[in-house]
Design an enzyme around this catalytic site. Structure first.
Site, PDB file in Angstrom:
ATOM      1  N   LYS A   1      18.283  -0.832  20.793  1.00 47.81           N
ATOM      2  CA  LYS A   1      16.809  -0.811  20.896  1.00 47.81           C
ATOM      3  C   LYS A   1      16.198  -0.891  19.499  1.00 47.81           C
ATOM      4  O   LYS A   1      16.898  -0.688  18.499  1.00 47.81           O
ATOM      5  CB  LYS A   1      16.366   0.461  21.617  1.00 47.81           C
ATOM      6  CG  LYS A   1      16.739   1.743  20.907  1.00 47.81           C
ATOM      7  CD  LYS A   1      16.589   2.961  21.813  1.00 47.81           C
ATOM      8  CE  LYS A   1      16.941   4.232  21.078  1.00 47.81           C
ATOM      9  NZ  LYS A   1      17.032   5.384  21.993  1.00 47.81           N
TER      10      LYS A   1
ATOM     11  N   TYR B   1      -1.665   2.778  -8.778  1.00 49.41           N
ATOM     12  CA  TYR B   1      -2.901   3.376  -8.245  1.00 49.41           C
ATOM     13  C   TYR B   1      -2.986   4.863  -8.559  1.00 49.41           C
ATOM     14  O   TYR B   1      -1.989   5.585  -8.436  1.00 49.41           O
ATOM     15  CB  TYR B   1      -2.957   3.199  -6.725  1.00 49.41           C
ATOM     16  CG  TYR B   1      -3.131   1.772  -6.285  1.00 49.41           C
ATOM     17  CD1 TYR B   1      -4.271   1.044  -6.619  1.00 49.41           C
ATOM     18  CD2 TYR B   1      -2.151   1.137  -5.519  1.00 49.41           C
ATOM     19  CE1 TYR B   1      -4.431  -0.266  -6.210  1.00 49.41           C
ATOM     20  CE2 TYR B   1      -2.304  -0.180  -5.099  1.00 49.41           C
ATOM     21  CZ  TYR B   1      -3.456  -0.876  -5.449  1.00 49.41           C
ATOM     22  OH  TYR B   1      -3.609  -2.173  -5.032  1.00 49.41           O
TER      23      TYR B   1
HETATM   24  C1  LIG Z   1      18.195   6.022  21.753  1.00 52.85           C
HETATM   25  C2  LIG Z   1      18.943   6.636  22.834  1.00 52.85           C
HETATM   26  C3  LIG Z   1      20.334   6.798  22.735  1.00 52.85           C
HETATM   27  C4  LIG Z   1      21.101   6.530  21.458  1.00 52.85           C
HETATM   28  O1  LIG Z   1      20.866   7.596  20.566  1.00 52.85           O
HETATM   29  P1  LIG Z   1      21.644   7.755  19.184  1.00 52.85           P
HETATM   30  O2  LIG Z   1      21.261   9.109  18.714  1.00 52.85           O
HETATM   31  O3  LIG Z   1      21.160   6.670  18.296  1.00 52.85           O
HETATM   32  O4  LIG Z   1      23.094   7.635  19.475  1.00 52.85           O
HETATM   33  C5  LIG Z   1      21.005   7.272  23.853  1.00 52.85           C
HETATM   34  N1  LIG Z   1      20.336   7.593  24.991  1.00 52.85           N
HETATM   35  C6  LIG Z   1      19.009   7.468  25.105  1.00 52.85           C
HETATM   36  C7  LIG Z   1      18.343   7.822  26.391  1.00 52.85           C
HETATM   37  C8  LIG Z   1      18.256   7.005  24.035  1.00 52.85           C
HETATM   38  O5  LIG Z   1      16.941   6.917  24.152  1.00 52.85           O
END
Ligand SMILES: *Cc1c(COP(=O)(O)O)cnc(C)c1O
Length: 384
Positions: free
Chosen positions: A37, A275
């Site tokens: 993601k 700045y």
């Molecule tokens: C993002 C996510 C993961 C992965 O999490 P990590 O800490 O990056 O391993 C697993 N399960 C769900 C539901 C998530 O939203």
């Protein structure tokens, strides 16, 4: 190809290494779902997904339907979980692209049944999300049997899995560990009530990176790993804990954020930088200019504190970070720093040790996830 000297170098061989290292840690029998993601935490979802698919990944996970569609358009064939909820307009697209949603109430299940019917999908797979204590999405554990039954009665749907998500698996504080164990117990009850209803719950999964490392008993059939694939530990605690147990999980950091020195300018004592003239040279010095700023993901809050690695040595950014540029104090005795030298912001520095995304996160009271996902689209990704 997009050209810019500010870039992210993504080492896909390191991603591959981490995948097999994780596989070794959890055991061959446990499936791995790779979280790609948010553009694979900034690493580029399509390239990472292709690499992981070639490693034999079982599942991928995205947050949005759009992210899943991008993967399908690029030929990714493995099952793709959609971890966040989508709105009604996206449901049909999800079905059309064979993306696997998490569902947890009748209304949402109905939406997928209707879309699956319209798309003539047979046995469209959905996973039942259980809220065992994260308080985000999911059904109450005691409703899982009823909902599994509800899904099984839908002509176009099939229950492909059941899952939950831990709220504090990255902590080893006793109260947090207890909380995680309570969540685990609720999840087990939820699975049992599905089985009691005479329904096969499919793939059981609940562990993200932290639990996969800290709590092997929660691996069930599959882990959902994100951060560790990219070479970072979810917390220092996890890293220390693993070291103390002697279980070695050797992760390699996949991402290097780097740029080039585009100018080296002599400054006189008393001249100030950027700045608000918050930084003034206390002696004659050299100032290097880097074409990277907060619009690239180099947050203003990193300065003062951040140091960049040039020719193996760390130099502090001075004054405020601008939208597109920042300045580095080289000092007067480091004449080796020249225009067009590489400056590593975090990641791998060939001759020395650069900062990490964890170091930068600490400067802004946040976590490495937010640093990596915060590197903007403007920064080209280069794949090794
Ligand atoms: C993002 C996510 C993961 C992965 O999490 P990590 O800490 O990056 O391993 C697993 N399960 C769900 C539901 C998530 O939203």
């Amino acid at each position: 190809m997009r050209m810019r000297c500010t870039k992210l170098i993504i080492n896909l061989a390191d991603l591959r290494h981490n995948f097999f290292e994780i596989k070794k840690t959890v055991g061959e029998k446990i499936k791995v779902c790779a979280s790609v993601k948010a553009d694979a935490y900034g690493h580029g979802a399509v390239n990472c997904a292709k690499e992981l698919e070639s490693c034999g990944i079982d599942f991928l996970a995205v947050a949005t339907v759009d992210e899943g569609v991008e993967l399908r358009k690029n030929g990714i064939k493995v099952p793709i979980l959609v971890l966040s909820l989508c709105c009604p307009e996206e449901v049909r697209v999800a079905v059309k692209n064979n993306l696997t949603p998490l569902v947890f109430d009748e209304e949402y299940i109905d939406l997928f049944e209707q879309a699956a019917a319209l798309e003539n999908a047979e046995e469209f797979s959905v996973h039942l999300a259980v809220d065992s204590g994260m308080g985000r999405i999911g059904c109450m554990p005691e409703r899982s049997g009823i909902l599994a039954l509800y899904i099984s009665e839908k002509p176009h749907l099939v229950l492909g899995g059941i899952c939950t998500h831990f709220a504090c698996a990255d902590s080893l504080e006793q109260t947090d560990v207890d909380y995680t164990l309570q969540q685990l117990e609720k999840f087990n009850l939820a699975c049992m009530s599905v089985e009691k209803a005479g329904i096969n719950p499919g793939i059981k999964h609940c562990s993200s990176s932290a639990a996969a490392l800290n709590l092997p008993s929660a691996n069930f059939d599959m882990i959902r790993a994100g951060l560790i694939l990219y070479g970072y530990y979810p917390s220092q605690i996890t890293e220390n804990y693993l070291a103390s147990t002697g279980r070695k999980v050797e992760l390699k950091k996949v991402m290097t954020f780097q740029t080039e020195v585009v100018a080296v300018r002599p400054f006189k004592k008393g001249q100030s930088v950027s700045y608000g003239h918050t930084w003034t040279a206390s002696e004659d010095t050299l100032i290097a200019v880097l074409p990277v700023g907060y619009a690239d993901g180099l947050r203003r809050s990193f300065s003062p504190g951040i140091k960049v690695c040039i020719n193996g040595k760390l130099y502090p950014v001075c004054g405020r970070i601008c939208m597109d540029q920042c300045m580095v104090n080289i000092g007067k005795d480091n004449a080796d720093v020249k225009r067009w030298d590489t400056a590593v912001i975090f990641g791998t520095c060939p001759q020395g040790t650069a900062m990490t995304a964890d170091d930068l996160a600490a400067l802004d009271s946040t976590i490495s996830y937010e640093i990596m996902t915060g590197i903007s689209k403007r920064v080209p990704r280069i794949y090794l």
